[in-house]
Design an enzyme around this catalytic site. Structure first.
Site, PDB file in Angstrom:
ATOM      1  N   ASP A 164       0.846  -1.204   0.000  1.00  0.00           N
ATOM      2  CA  ASP A 164       0.000   0.000   0.000  1.00  0.00           C
ATOM      3  C   ASP A 164       0.881   1.253   0.000  1.00  0.00           C
ATOM      4  O   ASP A 164       0.374   2.374  -0.078  1.00  0.00           O
ATOM      5  CB  ASP A 164      -1.008  -0.007   1.160  1.00  0.00           C
ATOM      6  CG  ASP A 164      -0.348  -0.021   2.526  1.00  0.00           C
ATOM      7  OD1 ASP A 164       0.891  -0.122   2.611  1.00  0.00           O
ATOM      8  OD2 ASP A 164      -1.099   0.063   3.532  1.00  0.00           O
ATOM      9  N   SER A 165       2.204   1.061   0.042  1.00  0.00           N
ATOM     10  CA  SER A 165       3.123   2.178  -0.186  1.00  0.00           C
ATOM     11  C   SER A 165       2.879   2.789  -1.566  1.00  0.00           C
ATOM     12  O   SER A 165       3.369   3.886  -1.848  1.00  0.00           O
ATOM     13  CB  SER A 165       4.584   1.709  -0.065  1.00  0.00           C
ATOM     14  OG  SER A 165       4.814   0.553  -0.826  1.00  0.00           O
TER      15      SER A 165
ATOM     16  N   ASP B 249      -1.054  -6.251  -0.464  1.00  0.00           N
ATOM     17  CA  ASP B 249      -1.278  -5.611   0.830  1.00  0.00           C
ATOM     18  C   ASP B 249      -2.770  -5.339   1.020  1.00  0.00           C
ATOM     19  O   ASP B 249      -3.443  -4.897   0.089  1.00  0.00           O
ATOM     20  CB  ASP B 249      -0.545  -4.262   0.834  1.00  0.00           C
ATOM     21  CG  ASP B 249       0.342  -4.091   2.045  1.00  0.00           C
ATOM     22  OD1 ASP B 249       0.245  -4.902   2.985  1.00  0.00           O
ATOM     23  OD2 ASP B 249       1.136  -3.139   2.046  1.00  0.00           O
TER      24      ASP B 249
ATOM     25  N   LYS C 217      -1.078  -9.506   2.736  1.00  0.00           N
ATOM     26  CA  LYS C 217      -0.356  -9.033   3.927  1.00  0.00           C
ATOM     27  C   LYS C 217      -1.239  -8.046   4.653  1.00  0.00           C
ATOM     28  O   LYS C 217      -1.936  -7.242   4.031  1.00  0.00           O
ATOM     29  CB  LYS C 217       0.960  -8.359   3.525  1.00  0.00           C
ATOM     30  CG  LYS C 217       1.689  -7.760   4.724  1.00  0.00           C
ATOM     31  CD  LYS C 217       3.081  -7.274   4.369  1.00  0.00           C
ATOM     32  CE  LYS C 217       3.119  -5.891   3.789  1.00  0.00           C
ATOM     33  NZ  LYS C 217       2.537  -4.824   4.656  1.00  0.00           N
TER      34      LYS C 217
ATOM     35  N   GLU D 134      -1.424  -5.496   8.464  1.00  0.00           N
ATOM     36  CA  GLU D 134      -0.638  -4.914   9.559  1.00  0.00           C
ATOM     37  C   GLU D 134      -1.309  -5.143  10.905  1.00  0.00           C
ATOM     38  O   GLU D 134      -2.534  -5.104  11.008  1.00  0.00           O
ATOM     39  CB  GLU D 134      -0.471  -3.404   9.331  1.00  0.00           C
ATOM     40  CG  GLU D 134       0.309  -3.059   8.085  1.00  0.00           C
ATOM     41  CD  GLU D 134       0.498  -1.551   7.914  1.00  0.00           C
ATOM     42  OE1 GLU D 134       0.166  -0.777   8.835  1.00  0.00           O
ATOM     43  OE2 GLU D 134       0.983  -1.155   6.838  1.00  0.00           O
TER      44      GLU D 134
ATOM     45  N   GLU E  24       9.125  -4.449  10.678  1.00  0.00           N
ATOM     46  CA  GLU E  24       9.520  -3.128  10.146  1.00  0.00           C
ATOM     47  C   GLU E  24       9.890  -2.159  11.274  1.00  0.00           C
ATOM     48  O   GLU E  24       9.202  -2.080  12.299  1.00  0.00           O
ATOM     49  CB  GLU E  24       8.363  -2.527   9.323  1.00  0.00           C
ATOM     50  CG  GLU E  24       8.713  -1.134   8.797  1.00  0.00           C
ATOM     51  CD  GLU E  24       7.799  -0.603   7.704  1.00  0.00           C
ATOM     52  OE1 GLU E  24       6.877  -1.313   7.280  1.00  0.00           O
ATOM     53  OE2 GLU E  24       8.023   0.545   7.268  1.00  0.00           O
TER      54      GLU E  24
HETATM   55  O1  KIV Z   1       3.567  -1.157   1.692  1.00  0.00           O
HETATM   56  C1  KIV Z   1       4.735  -1.566   1.676  1.00  0.00           C
HETATM   57  O2  KIV Z   1       5.492  -1.285   0.742  1.00  0.00           O
HETATM   58  C2  KIV Z   1       5.186  -2.389   2.778  1.00  0.00           C
HETATM   59  C3  KIV Z   1       6.623  -2.816   2.817  1.00  0.00           C
HETATM   60  C4  KIV Z   1       7.534  -1.670   2.932  1.00  0.00           C
HETATM   61  C5  KIV Z   1       6.871  -3.836   3.848  1.00  0.00           C
HETATM   62  O3  KIV Z   1       4.416  -2.713   3.609  1.00  0.00           O
END
Ligand code: KIV
Length: 281
Positions: free
Chosen positions: A47-48, A86, A116, A118, A185
């Site tokens: 989600d970055s 994500d 993934k 959080e 992280e």
């Molecule tokens: O969203 C992302 O890019 C991440 C990674 C940096 C682990 O969660």
């Protein structure tokens, strides 16, 4: 083997195998294809993308539709690497039912092999329910960017005894809930090393030192595409922003000085046709 598709069990089996796991973010087809042709294990549609591709200040405005869209593009370029999607902010926090429904969309519509999310103990129910539906889950603890407002900024977590105790517990809860791996992280390397030793599932670090079972970076950071972002944990393996800007400046100069396009970049009429064209006018 380089061309063998990377699977979730293969990643889980890396624990104590002596071979580190390598992961990078990817957001589109072109990068995905380039990265997939290397030996990288995992492509994370993080989600970055909210910051990297959309220019937002944080990841909070990324929607499930955004991640599905980007995952589809990444999946088209990845024949070998494991594609993990994500789960964006508020796509899993409400309930286990919401989490499994949305994880299902990332797999079914996006083509991800795993998701993934959080958080630790507070999302253990969600992790358990998603795994029970047959969808592998990668956990993520420590500096979890979706909690940026709770943390008061992007600050390293787990520096005090109590905080580190909580993160260790979170990691254990996620393993118990069925996560197949865990992103660690932004935490002290001693803490990441202890979690890595204690868990049976592999850990993948970012800003968590060298003792994790693998490492992940944002691809734009690794390539030096983001010159203003210089945190301690990033190593730039290239300086592509300068390469790109130099190439574009050269293009601008050559167009303005009429040296591009040259004859080698231009098409011509068939022999004899020029005469016919002129006679026609
Ligand atoms: O969203 C992302 O890019 C991440 C990674 C940096 C682990 O969660």
């Amino acid at each position: 083997m380089k061309n063998q598709p990377v699977t979730v069990p293969a990643i889980a089996a890396r624990k104590n195998s002596g071979k580190k796991i390598t992961a990078l973010t990817a957001y589109d087809y072109s990068f995905s294809k380039l990265l997939d042709a290397t030996a990288i294990d995992i492509l994370l549609v993080g989600d970055s993308l909210g910051m990297i591709s959309q220019g937002h200040e944080n990841t909070l405005s990324v929607t499930l539709e955004d991640v599905i869209y980007h995952t589809r593009s990444v999946k088209r370029g990845a024949n070998r690497a494991l594609v993990v999607a994500d789960m964006p902010f508020m796509s899993y926090q409400v309930s286990a039912e919401q989490a499994v429904t949305n994880a299902g969309r990332l797999v079914q519509e996006g083509g991800a092999a795993a998701v993934k999310l959080e958080g630790g103990a507070r999302v253990a129910d969600q992790v358990r329910t998603i795994v029970q539906a047959g969808i592998p889950v990668m956990g993520h603890v420590g500096l979890t960017p979706q909690s940026v407002h709770q943390f008061g900024g992007y600050k390293v977590q787990g520096k005090t005894f109590l905080d580190s105790k909580q993160i260790k517990q979170d990691a254990k809860d996620l393993q118990k809930a069925g996560a197949f791996s865990l992103v660690l992280e932004g935490m002290p390397e001693e803490l990441a090393a202890e979690i890595t030793r204690d868990l049976e599932i592999p850990t993948i670090g970012i800003g968590a030192g060298s003792q994790c079972d693998g490492q992940i970076l944002v691809i734009h950071d690794l390539l030096g595409l983001n010159p203003d972002f210089t945190p301690k944990f990033v190593k730039r393996y290239a300086q592509l922003s300068a390469v790109i800007q130099n190439a574009v400046s050269e293009f601008v100069d050559e167009v303005c000085s009429e040296t591009f396009p040259g004859p080698e970049h231009s098409y011509n009429l068939k022999k004899g046709s020029l005469k016919q064209v002129k006679n026609d006018h």
